[in-house]
Design a protein around this motif. Structure first.
Motif, PDB file in Angstrom:
ATOM      1  N   MET A  91      43.707  36.539  93.151  1.00  0.00           N
ATOM      2  CA  MET A  91      42.937  35.300  93.167  1.00  0.00           C
ATOM      3  C   MET A  91      41.526  35.540  92.610  1.00  0.00           C
ATOM      4  O   MET A  91      40.906  36.554  92.898  1.00  0.00           O
ATOM      5  N   ILE A  92      41.085  34.608  91.807  1.00  0.00           N
ATOM      6  CA  ILE A  92      39.737  34.719  91.255  1.00  0.00           C
ATOM      7  C   ILE A  92      38.902  33.582  91.823  1.00  0.00           C
ATOM      8  O   ILE A  92      39.311  32.427  91.796  1.00  0.00           O
ATOM      9  N   GLU A  93      37.746  33.943  92.375  1.00  0.00           N
ATOM     10  CA  GLU A  93      36.850  32.916  92.886  1.00  0.00           C
ATOM     11  C   GLU A  93      35.538  32.944  92.112  1.00  0.00           C
ATOM     12  O   GLU A  93      34.885  33.985  92.046  1.00  0.00           O
ATOM     13  N   ILE A  94      35.204  31.809  91.542  1.00  0.00           N
ATOM     14  CA  ILE A  94      33.934  31.707  90.816  1.00  0.00           C
ATOM     15  C   ILE A  94      32.984  30.923  91.716  1.00  0.00           C
ATOM     16  O   ILE A  94      33.326  29.833  92.182  1.00  0.00           O
ATOM     17  N   LYS A  95      31.826  31.523  91.994  1.00  0.00           N
ATOM     18  CA  LYS A  95      30.904  30.886  92.943  1.00  0.00           C
ATOM     19  C   LYS A  95      29.540  30.655  92.298  1.00  0.00           C
ATOM     20  O   LYS A  95      28.853  31.603  91.942  1.00  0.00           O
ATOM     21  N   ASP A  96      29.193  29.391  92.182  1.00  0.00           N
ATOM     22  CA  ASP A  96      27.854  28.978  91.746  1.00  0.00           C
ATOM     23  C   ASP A  96      27.374  29.741  90.505  1.00  0.00           C
ATOM     24  O   ASP A  96      26.258  30.241  90.451  1.00  0.00           O
ATOM     25  N   LEU A  97      28.253  29.825  89.513  1.00  0.00           N
ATOM     26  CA  LEU A  97      27.948  30.605  88.313  1.00  0.00           C
ATOM     27  C   LEU A  97      26.990  29.828  87.408  1.00  0.00           C
ATOM     28  O   LEU A  97      27.226  28.673  87.078  1.00  0.00           O
ATOM     29  N   ARG A  98      25.916  30.492  87.010  1.00  0.00           N
ATOM     30  CA  ARG A  98      24.918  29.851  86.142  1.00  0.00           C
ATOM     31  C   ARG A  98      24.622  30.729  84.939  1.00  0.00           C
ATOM     32  O   ARG A  98      24.509  31.945  85.065  1.00  0.00           O
ATOM     33  N   LYS A  99      24.496  30.060  83.788  1.00  0.00           N
ATOM     34  CA  LYS A  99      24.150  30.809  82.586  1.00  0.00           C
ATOM     35  C   LYS A  99      23.400  29.895  81.624  1.00  0.00           C
ATOM     36  O   LYS A  99      23.824  28.775  81.357  1.00  0.00           O
ATOM     37  N   SER A 100      22.278  30.400  81.119  1.00  0.00           N
ATOM     38  CA  SER A 100      21.527  29.666  80.097  1.00  0.00           C
ATOM     39  C   SER A 100      21.361  30.543  78.875  1.00  0.00           C
ATOM     40  O   SER A 100      21.303  31.770  78.979  1.00  0.00           O
ATOM     41  N   PHE A 101      21.323  29.910  77.714  1.00  0.00           N
ATOM     42  CA  PHE A 101      20.969  30.634  76.496  1.00  0.00           C
ATOM     43  C   PHE A 101      19.636  30.085  76.020  1.00  0.00           C
ATOM     44  O   PHE A 101      19.535  28.909  75.690  1.00  0.00           O
ATOM     45  N   GLU A 102      18.628  30.955  76.002  1.00  0.00           N
ATOM     46  CA  GLU A 102      17.258  30.521  75.759  1.00  0.00           C
ATOM     47  C   GLU A 102      16.964  29.363  76.711  1.00  0.00           C
ATOM     48  O   GLU A 102      17.075  29.553  77.905  1.00  0.00           O
ATOM     49  N   SER A 103      16.689  28.161  76.211  1.00  0.00           N
ATOM     50  CA  SER A 103      16.340  27.117  77.180  1.00  0.00           C
ATOM     51  C   SER A 103      17.528  26.201  77.472  1.00  0.00           C
ATOM     52  O   SER A 103      17.428  25.275  78.267  1.00  0.00           O
ATOM     53  N   LYS A 104      18.688  26.484  76.836  1.00  0.00           N
ATOM     54  CA  LYS A 104      19.826  25.575  77.010  1.00  0.00           C
ATOM     55  C   LYS A 104      20.692  26.026  78.195  1.00  0.00           C
ATOM     56  O   LYS A 104      21.231  27.134  78.189  1.00  0.00           O
ATOM     57  N   VAL A 105      20.807  25.141  79.189  1.00  0.00           N
ATOM     58  CA  VAL A 105      21.641  25.456  80.342  1.00  0.00           C
ATOM     59  C   VAL A 105      23.099  25.162  79.978  1.00  0.00           C
ATOM     60  O   VAL A 105      23.434  24.041  79.609  1.00  0.00           O
ATOM     61  N   VAL A 106      23.950  26.178  80.028  1.00  0.00           N
ATOM     62  CA  VAL A 106      25.361  25.971  79.680  1.00  0.00           C
ATOM     63  C   VAL A 106      26.213  25.853  80.938  1.00  0.00           C
ATOM     64  O   VAL A 106      26.979  24.909  81.089  1.00  0.00           O
ATOM     65  N   LEU A 107      26.089  26.805  81.831  1.00  0.00           N
ATOM     66  CA  LEU A 107      26.806  26.723  83.101  1.00  0.00           C
ATOM     67  C   LEU A 107      25.778  26.465  84.197  1.00  0.00           C
ATOM     68  O   LEU A 107      24.821  27.214  84.352  1.00  0.00           O
ATOM     69  N   ASP A 108      25.997  25.394  84.944  1.00  0.00           N
ATOM     70  CA  ASP A 108      24.977  24.948  85.886  1.00  0.00           C
ATOM     71  C   ASP A 108      25.563  24.920  87.301  1.00  0.00           C
ATOM     72  O   ASP A 108      25.584  23.886  87.951  1.00  0.00           O
ATOM     73  N   GLY A 109      26.096  26.075  87.714  1.00  0.00           N
ATOM     74  CA  GLY A 109      26.678  26.142  89.057  1.00  0.00           C
ATOM     75  C   GLY A 109      28.161  25.815  89.069  1.00  0.00           C
ATOM     76  O   GLY A 109      28.582  24.827  89.650  1.00  0.00           O
ATOM     77  N   VAL A 110      28.952  26.676  88.431  1.00  0.00           N
ATOM     78  CA  VAL A 110      30.396  26.454  88.395  1.00  0.00           C
ATOM     79  C   VAL A 110      31.033  27.042  89.650  1.00  0.00           C
ATOM     80  O   VAL A 110      30.787  28.199  89.995  1.00  0.00           O
ATOM     81  N   ASP A 111      31.825  26.235  90.354  1.00  0.00           N
ATOM     82  CA  ASP A 111      32.608  26.712  91.495  1.00  0.00           C
ATOM     83  C   ASP A 111      34.068  26.432  91.203  1.00  0.00           C
ATOM     84  O   ASP A 111      34.435  25.295  90.923  1.00  0.00           O
ATOM     85  N   LEU A 112      34.899  27.473  91.253  1.00  0.00           N
ATOM     86  CA  LEU A 112      36.302  27.273  90.930  1.00  0.00           C
ATOM     87  C   LEU A 112      37.132  28.402  91.532  1.00  0.00           C
ATOM     88  O   LEU A 112      36.716  29.564  91.503  1.00  0.00           O
ATOM     89  N   THR A 113      38.276  28.047  92.072  1.00  0.00           N
ATOM     90  CA  THR A 113      39.203  29.063  92.579  1.00  0.00           C
ATOM     91  C   THR A 113      40.443  29.067  91.701  1.00  0.00           C
ATOM     92  O   THR A 113      41.020  28.007  91.438  1.00  0.00           O
ATOM     93  N   ILE A 114      40.803  30.244  91.221  1.00  0.00           N
ATOM     94  CA  ILE A 114      41.969  30.358  90.356  1.00  0.00           C
ATOM     95  C   ILE A 114      43.046  31.115  91.117  1.00  0.00           C
ATOM     96  O   ILE A 114      42.842  32.267  91.521  1.00  0.00           O
ATOM     97  N   GLU A 115      44.173  30.421  91.329  1.00  0.00           N
ATOM     98  CA  GLU A 115      45.205  31.024  92.161  1.00  0.00           C
ATOM     99  C   GLU A 115      46.057  32.014  91.390  1.00  0.00           C
ATOM    100  O   GLU A 115      46.314  31.848  90.205  1.00  0.00           O
ATOM    101  N   LYS A 116      46.502  33.020  92.138  1.00  0.00           N
ATOM    102  CA  LYS A 116      47.326  34.070  91.557  1.00  0.00           C
ATOM    103  C   LYS A 116      48.686  33.522  91.136  1.00  0.00           C
ATOM    104  O   LYS A 116      49.265  32.687  91.841  1.00  0.00           O
ATOM    105  N   GLY A 117      49.180  33.970  89.984  1.00  0.00           N
ATOM    106  CA  GLY A 117      50.526  33.608  89.562  1.00  0.00           C
ATOM    107  C   GLY A 117      50.681  32.171  89.099  1.00  0.00           C
ATOM    108  O   GLY A 117      51.792  31.682  88.961  1.00  0.00           O
ATOM    109  N   LYS A 118      49.563  31.486  88.876  1.00  0.00           N
ATOM    110  CA  LYS A 118      49.622  30.088  88.443  1.00  0.00           C
ATOM    111  C   LYS A 118      48.928  29.929  87.090  1.00  0.00           C
ATOM    112  O   LYS A 118      48.179  30.799  86.669  1.00  0.00           O
ATOM    113  N   ILE A 119      49.191  28.783  86.450  1.00  0.00           N
ATOM    114  CA  ILE A 119      48.474  28.482  85.207  1.00  0.00           C
ATOM    115  C   ILE A 119      47.361  27.490  85.517  1.00  0.00           C
ATOM    116  O   ILE A 119      47.631  26.356  85.919  1.00  0.00           O
ATOM    117  N   THR A 120      46.134  27.947  85.369  1.00  0.00           N
ATOM    118  CA  THR A 120      44.987  27.063  85.573  1.00  0.00           C
ATOM    119  C   THR A 120      44.443  26.679  84.200  1.00  0.00           C
ATOM    120  O   THR A 120      44.167  27.552  83.381  1.00  0.00           O
TER     121      THR A 120
END
Lengths: 258, 248
Positions: free
Chosen positions: B1-30
């Motif tokens: 299982m993959i858990e993404i918690k409050d992921l944030r990423k900006s390039f220079e001043s551009k905010v691309v990921l602004d708090g991504v929360d997502l759970t990816i279940e094992k053995g499934k297609i997400t």
């Protein structure tokens, strides 16, 4: 107006300092990974073939004509002092100490350096370098190390060949066209040139190989912006490589003369 | 299982990921959907460590992979496979060298065994007799297939797909969809697909998550998403230019 100018100067300076730092880091990593097993000889030989064997023709051509023109020009000058036979050491010393390594360096930078930057740049923009990383393969070790090793090993080899064909070219012009006695020509060459002069040039060529390969890999590795970016990487690698060869040639010469 | 918690990423001043929360279940297609330029690629590049977040974390089972050093991450990467948008085949190598590359780099198998596995994987993606071709000689669909064969050659636990049908005709897209399903069912691998191809999404997804303005705004099964009333989701799934999402 003044402010814009200063900003531009600042940007350029920042770029130069950043690049210098990034190149130094890349070089340090390349040196480190050269000795970290597993060492893949196959990739190294492939690059050595590309840098060395495939540059042979252009190096021989440049070396020969440089030797020939050196003989011609120095003959005109030395004739005025009645020292025509000194054409021989003039050609041999100039080739071994200066023109052999520098011209080889410049020619191979134009040929192999630009090709390295283009290849790595294409790999970058088509995500092939990212693909290497996702397959847990270190791209510096896999791509940069073989090229830097090939540069460092093959530049001296090409330089020796260039030295040799330069002297042969000088001999042909001096003896066959300008009428210097063949025995005298050979004897004068051996009198004045010793093995230190050849090593002096080879040390420089080793540095030039390192510079060319590292600069080319740097520009290719960090290329961005599609086909245009790849073209820019190739141009920058040749310009920067050539300038650095000439600058470091002076610096190395002045250091080594002490 | 993959858990993404409050992921944030900006390039220079551009905010691309602004708090991504997502759970990816094992053995499934997400399937992660969203408009081009919304940062879908940026998101999956974080999962495999091609990019590092400004803040937030990604947990793989119980390991915080975003905190791993590059060297430690490399061990983790052997559990992953990735199919790139342009397939990213090495154009100096033949098809079989491409597919066998991870095996040659990471296992002690001899040439014969590598070739055997390569042929088996190529057959699994519906290709035979192309081993000695160069990538430049392949069509777009064939490149994707070879890329998929390379991504699954080490039998990874997790495979990432960056726009698997981009640039393909609808029939080829459908057959890539079939291939995704077949390969996933065979090994119960975890697949993470990013795409804006709605037909493909409905065909393959166990779970759909929509990325919009740097966040996952809605998620659910195909049925749940089809029934979702969020106007942004509706506009995207129905492919309309009119609606709350501005077209620039």
């Amino acid at each position: 107006m003044i402010r814009e100018y200063l900003e531009e100067v600042g940007r350029k300076t920042e770029y130069v300092i950043n690049s210098a730092g990034a190149i130094a880091i890349m070089l340090a990593q390349a040196v480190m990974y050269t000795f970290v097993p597993p060492i893949k000889l196959r990739n190294m030989f492939k690059q050595m073939e590309f840098v060395g064997v495939e540059s042979l023709f252009v190096v021989i051509l440049t070396g020969t004509f440089t030797g020939m023109v050196l003989a011609l020009q120095s003959f005109n000058a030395l004739k005025r002092f009645g020292a025509e036979s000194l054409v021989a050491p003039t050609v041999a010393l100039s080739m071994a100490r200066e023109l052999g390594p520098v011209l080889t360096g410049l020619m191979v930078t134009g040929r192999a350096g630009s090709a390295m930057a283009t290849e790595l740049g294409t790999m970058r923009v088509s995500e092939q370098i990212d693909a290497l990383v996702t397959m847990a393969v270190n791209p510096i070790k896999y791509l940069v190390v073989p090229r830097v090793v090939a540069g460092v090993l093959m530049f001296p080899v090409l330089t020796i060949i260039s030295d040799f064909v330069g002297v042969v070219g000088g001999y042909i012009v001096g003896v066959k066209f300008l009428g210097i006695n063949s025995g005298v020509y050979i004897a004068r060459t051996l009198d004045f040139v010793n093995v230190h002069d050849i090593f002096y040039g080879l040390k420089k060529s080793l540095a030039f190989g390192l510079i060319t390969a590292t600069v080319a890999c740097f520009h290719g590795f960090y290329a961005k912006g599609g086909a245009e970016g790849v073209g820019r990487a190739a141009t920058s690698s040749v310009v920067m490589g050539s300038v650095l060869i000439l600058v470091s040639d002076y610096l190395l010469s002045s250091i080594m003369s002490y | 299982m993959i858990e993404i918690k409050d992921l944030r990423k900006s390039f220079e001043s551009k905010v691309v990921l602004d708090g991504v929360d997502l759970t990816i279940e094992k053995g499934k297609i997400t399937v992660i959907i969203g408009r081009s330029g919304e940062g879908k690629s940026v998101l999956i590049k974080h999962i495999i460590g091609l990019l590092r977040p400004d803040s937030g974390k990604i947990m793989l089972d119980d390991v915080e992979i975003t905190a791993l050093k590059e060297r430690e991450f490399n061990g983790m990467r052997k559990r992953f496979g990735m199919l790139f948008q342009g397939a990213a085949l090495f154009d100096s190598m033949t098809v079989s060298e491409n597919v066998g590359f991870p095996l040659v780099e990471h296992t002690d198998l001899n040439e014969e065994d590598v070739l055997k596995i390569v042929k088996e994987k190529l057959r699994r993606v519906g290709l035979e007799g192309v081993e000695d071709l160069m990538p430049a000689e392949l069509s777009g669909g064939m490149k994707k297939r070879v890329g998929l064969a390379r991504a699954i050659v080490m039998d990874p636990e997790i495979v990432l797909f960056d726009e698997p049908t981009a640039g393909l005709d609808p029939i080829m897209s459908d057959s890539i969809g079939d291939l995704v399903l077949e390969t996933q069912r065979a090994l119960q691998t975890t697949y993470i697909v990013i795409t804006h191809d709605i037909t493909l999404t409905y065909k393959i997804a166990d779970k759909i998550a929509m990325l919009h303005e740097g966040r996952i705004i809605e998620q659910g099964s195909v049925e749940e998403m089809k029934a979702n009333r969020n106007p942004i989701v509706r506009q995207f799934l129905e492919g309309r230019a009119q609606g709350p999402i501005k077209v620039y």
